[in-house]
Design an enzyme around this catalytic site. Sequence first.
Site, PDB file in Angstrom:
ATOM      1  N   HIS A  95       1.537   2.139  -3.572  1.00 60.47           N
ATOM      2  CA  HIS A  95       0.434   2.914  -4.155  1.00 60.47           C
ATOM      3  C   HIS A  95       0.508   4.382  -3.729  1.00 60.47           C
ATOM      4  O   HIS A  95       0.390   5.294  -4.550  1.00 60.47           O
ATOM      5  CB  HIS A  95      -0.910   2.339  -3.691  1.00 60.47           C
ATOM      6  CG  HIS A  95      -1.302   1.062  -4.323  1.00 60.47           C
ATOM      7  ND1 HIS A  95      -1.321   0.865  -5.685  1.00 60.47           N
ATOM      8  CD2 HIS A  95      -1.717  -0.119  -3.766  1.00 60.47           C
ATOM      9  CE1 HIS A  95      -1.737  -0.368  -5.942  1.00 60.47           C
ATOM     10  NE2 HIS A  95      -1.972  -0.978  -4.804  1.00 60.47           N
TER      11      HIS A  95
ATOM     12  N   GLU B 118       0.825  -1.217   0.000  1.00 62.17           N
ATOM     13  CA  GLU B 118       0.000   0.000   0.000  1.00 62.17           C
ATOM     14  C   GLU B 118       0.856   1.262   0.000  1.00 62.17           C
ATOM     15  O   GLU B 118       0.463   2.287  -0.576  1.00 62.17           O
ATOM     16  CB  GLU B 118      -0.954  -0.011   1.185  1.00 62.17           C
ATOM     17  CG  GLU B 118      -1.943  -1.172   1.188  1.00 62.17           C
ATOM     18  CD  GLU B 118      -2.786  -1.262  -0.081  1.00 62.17           C
ATOM     19  OE1 GLU B 118      -2.982  -0.229  -0.764  1.00 62.17           O
ATOM     20  OE2 GLU B 118      -3.227  -2.376  -0.410  1.00 62.17           O
TER      21      GLU B 118
ATOM     22  N   HIS C  29       3.335   6.308  -5.232  1.00 54.49           N
ATOM     23  CA  HIS C  29       3.015   6.567  -6.641  1.00 54.49           C
ATOM     24  C   HIS C  29       2.111   7.798  -6.733  1.00 54.49           C
ATOM     25  O   HIS C  29       2.358   8.720  -7.529  1.00 54.49           O
ATOM     26  CB  HIS C  29       2.329   5.339  -7.240  1.00 54.49           C
ATOM     27  CG  HIS C  29       2.242   5.344  -8.729  1.00 54.49           C
ATOM     28  ND1 HIS C  29       1.786   4.270  -9.467  1.00 54.49           N
ATOM     29  CD2 HIS C  29       2.544   6.301  -9.659  1.00 54.49           C
ATOM     30  CE1 HIS C  29       1.822   4.562 -10.747  1.00 54.49           C
ATOM     31  NE2 HIS C  29       2.264   5.795 -10.889  1.00 54.49           N
TER      32      HIS C  29
END
Length: 601
Positions: free
Chosen positions: A393, A390, A396
């Site tokens: 993510h 996570e 990103h």
Amino acid sequence: MQSLSKRAEIDEKYRWNLESIYATEADWEKDFIAVAESLPGLEAFKGKLGESGKVLFSCLQRQDKLMLQMEQVGVYAHMRRDEDTTNTPYQALYDRAMGLWSQLGAAASFITPEIVELSDEKLADFFKQEPQLELYRFALEQIMKMKQHTRSAEVEEVLAQTWEVMSGPSNIYDMLTDADFKFGTILNEKDEEVEVTHGRYISYLESQNRRVRQDAFKTLYATYAKYSNTLASVYATSVKADIFGAKVRGYKSSLESSLKPLNVPLEVYSNLLETVNKNLPTLHRYLRVRKRMLGLDDLHMYDLYVPLVAQADRKIPYEEAVETVVKGLNRLGETYVREMATGINSRWIDVYETPGKSSGAYSSGSYTTQPFILLNYQNNLDGMYTLAHELGHSMHSFYTNKNQPFPYANYSLFVAEVASITNEALLTDHLLGQTTDSALRMYLINAELEKFRTTLFRQTMFAEFEYETHRRAEEGEALTPDLLNSIYKELNVKYYGAETVVDEEIAYEWSRIPHFYRAFYVYQYSTGISAAAALSKQIIEEGDPAVERYLQFLKSGSSKYPTDLLKMAGVDMTTPRPVQQALDHFADMVDKFEQMSLQTV
């Protein structure tokens, strides 16, 4: 009986900081009203986009301003609801936000139809008239490319108004399985009565006590079987919504409607299924090793998650997991690690499972907020890897939002899993490099094998299920509980049956997969792990040049088509090669693991 701690009993440092978005719900209400009252200002541009480049630019800017505000309103309501799905005021907050999303979609529905009515010559002239319009060049090129699938302004407005209704199956599923389902209790290894929950289920399947694994498995699926008629109806309605959306826009299939807007060739999907199916004998070989190491005559579905190296199994408290993940991602550079650590300390993460909390894990947030992560952390290796996943993510999103203007800040689903799985690969490399202990090394290699089994193989099986259910529904077949169970059971027989007893209960597993309510999403886990395997290998072997390419990929958002972004990073997903390379890596790991296991006998 062991019970979950209430949310108020959890230390604030383990709860995400939603107050950084809105200090009070009154502040949320102000933004909600501001969006609602601004909708007529956007609609005032209706019928005027063909007048000049200046008018088109002004309209797109107004839309972005509203979307920015609405996104913030929406993610706050969504995350508040997920803190406790039984909390009716938060349910109402979320429902209102979804209703406003639908209104905004309807208000903006004229924009794309009016843009596609522009000739190429007129649009080119608009760029000359209004230099600021250059910001939207790629976005406008994408719209023009989808011209044949764009309907009239009137039809687009109606379609936008259906969005809230079309998301109904997903919302019903979430409320039913997260808020209403009670799975009952089992006896743990100490003969203590414990509750089976979404968050605890996998930890029970990891138990060295086979009775615990079997009891958890049967208890969980007994509940899903009890509600199979309802769940089948909800899923069938979701599939019908997918098919409706595809037909009304003139796509040949719901699969094409999912892939074509991202410029992802249909061959990417078919190549994945074909390549994985060709390599199923390697999975079966790994399952033979698992059965032998567990000392079982028959390997059942509830035996697939128990760690094979029991002496290396250990509890990993959350703080230790954070420290290990931060060290494990050092290869990505000092700046990356520092910014990630700062985020963790800024309460990006909602850590522990509490009553009513949404199951699973995800990364969220908006362009105007910090990233947020929902976890249901369990003190084990899987929990640590979920944290790393996570954070991939969130980083990103962090880099994309920091480096891209709002129109290109939402990276596509096709690349969404790449950063998260790259983090996992780098963490594994770090952990293997930190120990010479053969038992721990076997444990880590087993964990890597399991990641490939559950991500590349299992998610591809999910993708095959989605493909089959949508194909049959498109041909007019009713998706009854018996049919869905049959399709899913047959896939499990193909993927696991050569070495595993495919228990009857597994036929109901399709009904506990929430990702099936985001049609054709799961295949991207498989393509993601394939791309991540290639990228992490480049980072480890090449160092700085590969890191620079990778960070540039993280910063690029949706400023290019997803397959082009991955090519820029060093991976071509339009060919079967990355998937086969990942499967070759899996085969090599099976060889190593089997040799190590024989040496320990």
